[in-house]
Design a protein around this motif. Structure first.
Motif, PDB file in Angstrom:
ATOM      1  N   MET A   1      40.767  50.220  53.984  1.00 28.95           N
ATOM      2  CA  MET A   1      40.251  51.412  53.602  1.00 28.95           C
ATOM      3  C   MET A   1      40.608  51.949  52.379  1.00 28.95           C
ATOM      4  O   MET A   1      39.941  52.751  51.714  1.00 28.95           O
ATOM      5  N   ASP A   2      41.832  51.413  51.717  1.00 31.80           N
ATOM      6  CA  ASP A   2      42.238  51.826  50.432  1.00 31.80           C
ATOM      7  C   ASP A   2      41.730  51.089  49.328  1.00 31.80           C
ATOM      8  O   ASP A   2      42.151  51.137  48.043  1.00 31.80           O
ATOM      9  N   ALA A   3      40.903  50.007  49.440  1.00 32.55           N
ATOM     10  CA  ALA A   3      40.525  49.109  48.578  1.00 32.55           C
ATOM     11  C   ALA A   3      39.490  49.603  47.632  1.00 32.55           C
ATOM     12  O   ALA A   3      39.196  48.652  46.523  1.00 32.55           O
ATOM     13  N   TRP A   4      38.987  50.835  47.492  1.00 33.79           N
ATOM     14  CA  TRP A   4      37.864  51.344  46.809  1.00 33.79           C
ATOM     15  C   TRP A   4      38.072  52.936  46.634  1.00 33.79           C
ATOM     16  O   TRP A   4      38.965  53.254  47.372  1.00 33.79           O
ATOM     17  N   ILE A   5      37.579  53.430  45.657  1.00 35.85           N
ATOM     18  CA  ILE A   5      37.530  55.065  45.570  1.00 35.85           C
ATOM     19  C   ILE A   5      35.957  55.260  45.542  1.00 35.85           C
ATOM     20  O   ILE A   5      35.199  54.580  45.035  1.00 35.85           O
ATOM     21  N   SER A   6      35.960  56.523  45.891  1.00 43.33           N
ATOM     22  CA  SER A   6      34.456  56.838  46.356  1.00 43.33           C
ATOM     23  C   SER A   6      34.593  58.348  45.584  1.00 43.33           C
ATOM     24  O   SER A   6      35.356  59.159  45.606  1.00 43.33           O
ATOM     25  N   VAL A   7      33.410  58.658  44.573  1.00 44.95           N
ATOM     26  CA  VAL A   7      33.258  59.723  44.054  1.00 44.95           C
ATOM     27  C   VAL A   7      31.726  60.149  44.239  1.00 44.95           C
ATOM     28  O   VAL A   7      30.990  59.346  44.134  1.00 44.95           O
ATOM     29  N   GLU A   8      31.648  61.482  44.105  1.00 45.54           N
ATOM     30  CA  GLU A   8      30.218  62.034  44.462  1.00 45.54           C
ATOM     31  C   GLU A   8      29.484  62.596  43.068  1.00 45.54           C
ATOM     32  O   GLU A   8      28.517  62.778  42.957  1.00 45.54           O
ATOM     33  N   ARG A   9      30.297  62.356  41.860  1.00 46.46           N
ATOM     34  CA  ARG A   9      29.742  62.852  40.496  1.00 46.46           C
ATOM     35  C   ARG A   9      29.846  61.609  39.544  1.00 46.46           C
ATOM     36  O   ARG A   9      30.718  61.124  39.523  1.00 46.46           O
ATOM     37  N   VAL A  10      28.751  61.399  38.985  1.00 47.33           N
ATOM     38  CA  VAL A  10      28.838  60.533  37.761  1.00 47.33           C
ATOM     39  C   VAL A  10      29.881  60.702  36.973  1.00 47.33           C
ATOM     40  O   VAL A  10      30.726  59.726  36.624  1.00 47.33           O
TER      41      VAL A  10
END
Length: 201
Positions: free
Chosen positions: A165-174
């Motif tokens: 679950m730490d294999a990626w980063i999720s962001v909500e703004r471009v």
């Protein structure tokens, strides 16, 4: 394998539908311009349609370097963007292999089944320790939350290690995508913007 020391090229996986939400198309264009401003080459699927085309055109128009990789059977369907450097290859497998080899990091924008296929393979390789390249999801309004929930379901079932679950980063703004690729923590959202995201979510 170690993570790249410098991001020279970033691969973007995204939808190829012109019927996509205009907000997604605008965000894709914003990302293209952001990559160009950061002097990071865009590597993408080579098409001129949907979010793919929006990202590539914006990066190219902003003076950025772009490499498209498209299989020959999709040249017509995805309207290969011939105004940028592009390679026409024989198969989807060859396309994905070249895109992976040419990229130091990856961004996932909203997309359909093709995007899902690409990112699941990429994260599987990460799980197998075949790479440590950064992976950033652009997750407007929780677009990718069902996928993240499915991943967590496999963890809860003890079929996938929790560390996955730490294999990626999720962001909500471009505007947070490039900093996330570079390992920079995003700036806090203004309260009004955060409230809007929570309402959408």
């Amino acid at each position: 394998m170690s993570a790249p020391e410098r991001l020279h090229s970033v691969c973007v996986f995204c939808g190829s539908s012109d019927a996509a939400d205009p907000a997604y198309l605008a965000a894709a264009a914003d990302l293209g311009r952001a990559l160009a401003a950061a002097k990071i080459r865009l590597v993408y699927g080579g098409g001129g349609v949907g979010l793919m085309g929006a990202t590539a055109r914006a990066a190219h128009d902003a003076g950025g370097a772009v490499l498209g990789v498209i299989p020959e059977f999709l040249v017509g369907a995805e309207r290969a963007l011939e105004t940028v450097e592009h390679l026409v290859v024989r198969s989807m497998h060859e396309r994905k292999s070249i895109m992976f080899e040419q990229s130091d990091g990856f961004v996932v924008l909203p997309g359909g089944i093709g995007t899902l296929e690409e990112i699941v393979e990429l994260l599987s390789w990460r799980r197998l320790h075949l790479h440590e390249k950064p992976v950033v999801f652009y997750n407007p309004g929780g677009f990718w939350r069902p996928l993240f929930d499915l991943f967590q379901h496999t963890v809860d079932a003890k079929l996938t290690p929790a560390s996955f679950m730490d294999a990626w980063i999720s962001v909500e703004r471009v505007e947070d995508i490039v900093p996330a690729l570079l390992g920079v923590a995003p700036e806090p959202m203004p309260p009004s913007e955060e409230a809007a995201v929570l309402k959408i979510s």
